[in-house]
Design a protein around this motif. Structure first.
Motif, short mmCIF file in Angstrom:
data_model
loop_
_atom_site.label_atom_id
_atom_site.label_comp_id
_atom_site.label_asym_id
_atom_site.label_seq_id
_atom_site.Cartn_x
_atom_site.Cartn_y
_atom_site.Cartn_z
N ALA A 105 0.83 -1.19 0.00
CA ALA A 105 0.00 0.00 0.00
C ALA A 105 0.87 1.25 0.00
O ALA A 105 0.55 2.24 -0.66
N ALA A 106 1.99 1.20 0.71
CA ALA A 106 2.90 2.35 0.73
C ALA A 106 3.48 2.60 -0.65
O ALA A 106 3.60 3.75 -1.08
N VAL A 107 3.83 1.55 -1.36
CA VAL A 107 4.35 1.71 -2.72
C VAL A 107 3.26 2.28 -3.63
O VAL A 107 3.52 3.15 -4.46
N ALA A 108 2.04 1.81 -3.46
CA ALA A 108 0.93 2.31 -4.27
C ALA A 108 0.70 3.80 -4.05
O ALA A 108 0.28 4.51 -4.95
N HIS A 109 1.00 4.28 -2.86
CA HIS A 109 0.85 5.70 -2.54
C HIS A 109 2.15 6.47 -2.75
O HIS A 109 2.28 7.59 -2.29
N LYS A 110 3.12 5.82 -3.36
CA LYS A 110 4.41 6.45 -3.67
C LYS A 110 5.20 6.83 -2.42
O LYS A 110 6.03 7.71 -2.46
N SER A 111 4.92 6.17 -1.29
CA SER A 111 5.70 6.43 -0.09
C SER A 111 7.07 5.77 -0.17
O SER A 111 8.00 6.17 0.50
N LEU A 112 7.15 4.72 -0.97
CA LEU A 112 8.42 4.03 -1.18
C LEU A 112 8.74 4.08 -2.67
O LEU A 112 7.84 4.00 -3.50
N GLU A 133 9.59 -1.69 -5.57
CA GLU A 133 9.55 -3.03 -4.99
C GLU A 133 10.86 -3.45 -4.35
O GLU A 133 10.87 -4.22 -3.41
N ASP A 134 11.97 -2.95 -4.85
CA ASP A 134 13.28 -3.34 -4.30
C ASP A 134 13.44 -2.89 -2.86
O ASP A 134 14.34 -3.36 -2.17
N ASP A 135 12.62 -1.98 -2.42
CA ASP A 135 12.73 -1.46 -1.06
C ASP A 135 11.85 -2.20 -0.06
O ASP A 135 11.78 -1.81 1.09
N PHE A 136 11.16 -3.25 -0.51
CA PHE A 136 10.35 -4.03 0.42
C PHE A 136 11.26 -4.71 1.45
O PHE A 136 12.33 -5.20 1.12
N MET A 137 10.81 -4.74 2.68
CA MET A 137 11.56 -5.38 3.77
C MET A 137 10.76 -6.58 4.26
O MET A 137 9.65 -6.41 4.77
N PRO A 138 11.29 -7.79 4.11
CA PRO A 138 10.59 -8.97 4.62
C PRO A 138 10.38 -8.86 6.13
O PRO A 138 11.23 -8.34 6.84
N VAL A 139 9.25 -9.37 6.60
CA VAL A 139 8.91 -9.31 8.02
C VAL A 139 8.67 -10.74 8.51
O VAL A 139 7.88 -11.48 7.92
N ILE A 140 9.36 -11.11 9.58
CA ILE A 140 9.27 -12.47 10.13
C ILE A 140 8.70 -12.40 11.54
O ILE A 140 9.09 -11.54 12.33
N HIS A 141 7.78 -13.30 11.84
CA HIS A 141 7.25 -13.42 13.19
C HIS A 141 8.28 -14.18 14.03
O HIS A 141 8.88 -15.15 13.56
N LEU A 142 8.52 -13.73 15.25
CA LEU A 142 9.56 -14.31 16.11
C LEU A 142 9.50 -15.83 16.21
O LEU A 142 10.54 -16.50 16.10
N PRO A 143 8.33 -16.46 16.39
CA PRO A 143 8.30 -17.93 16.43
C PRO A 143 8.82 -18.57 15.13
O PRO A 143 9.40 -19.66 15.17
N GLN A 144 8.66 -17.89 14.00
CA GLN A 144 9.21 -18.41 12.75
C GLN A 144 10.74 -18.39 12.81
O GLN A 144 11.40 -19.32 12.37
N LEU A 145 11.30 -17.31 13.34
CA LEU A 145 12.75 -17.22 13.47
C LEU A 145 13.28 -18.30 14.41
O LEU A 145 14.31 -18.94 14.12
N ILE A 146 12.58 -18.54 15.48
CA ILE A 146 12.98 -19.61 16.42
C ILE A 146 12.90 -20.96 15.72
O ILE A 146 13.79 -21.80 15.86
N GLY A 147 11.85 -21.16 14.92
CA GLY A 147 11.73 -22.40 14.15
C GLY A 147 12.91 -22.59 13.20
O GLY A 147 13.44 -23.70 13.08
N LEU A 148 13.32 -21.52 12.54
CA LEU A 148 14.50 -21.60 11.66
C LEU A 148 15.74 -22.01 12.45
O LEU A 148 16.53 -22.84 12.01
N ALA A 149 15.90 -21.39 13.64
CA ALA A 149 17.05 -21.71 14.48
C ALA A 149 17.04 -23.18 14.93
O ALA A 149 18.09 -23.78 15.14
N LEU A 150 15.85 -23.74 15.03
CA LEU A 150 15.74 -25.15 15.41
C LEU A 150 15.86 -26.10 14.23
O LEU A 150 15.76 -27.31 14.38
#
Length: 74
Positions: A22-29, A32-49
């Motif tokens: 939505a930010a890109v659609a409103h020209k705030s960014l 697409e190259d500026d998108f930042m992936p967002v991970i939920h903490l339990p997913q990061l813990i799962g990766l560590a496991l």
């Protein structure tokens, strides 16, 4: 220099993930190259496991997370 955002809050993860387009659609960014992936903490813990990203549902994110994970694992 960050590759991802990690949040312990599931609602924050959903908002950060979904609202970037939505930010890109409103020209705030600039693009697409500026998108930042967002991970939920339990997913990061799962990766560590040693759980595979696809088992953790990471392919379902709006902003692709798996390329950033693969980059970090190299």
């Amino acid at each position: 220099g960050a590759d991802v955002i990690v949040t312990p809050c599931p609602l924050c993860q959903m908002q950060f993930d979904d609202q970037q387009q939505a930010a890109v659609a409103h020209k705030s960014l600039p693009g697409e190259d500026d998108f930042m992936p967002v991970i939920h903490l339990p997913q990061l813990i799962g990766l560590a496991l040693g759980i595979a990203p696809r088992e953790l549902g990471m392919e379902k994110h709006t902003i692709e997370v798996i390329p950033a994970i693969e980059k970090a694992l190299k």
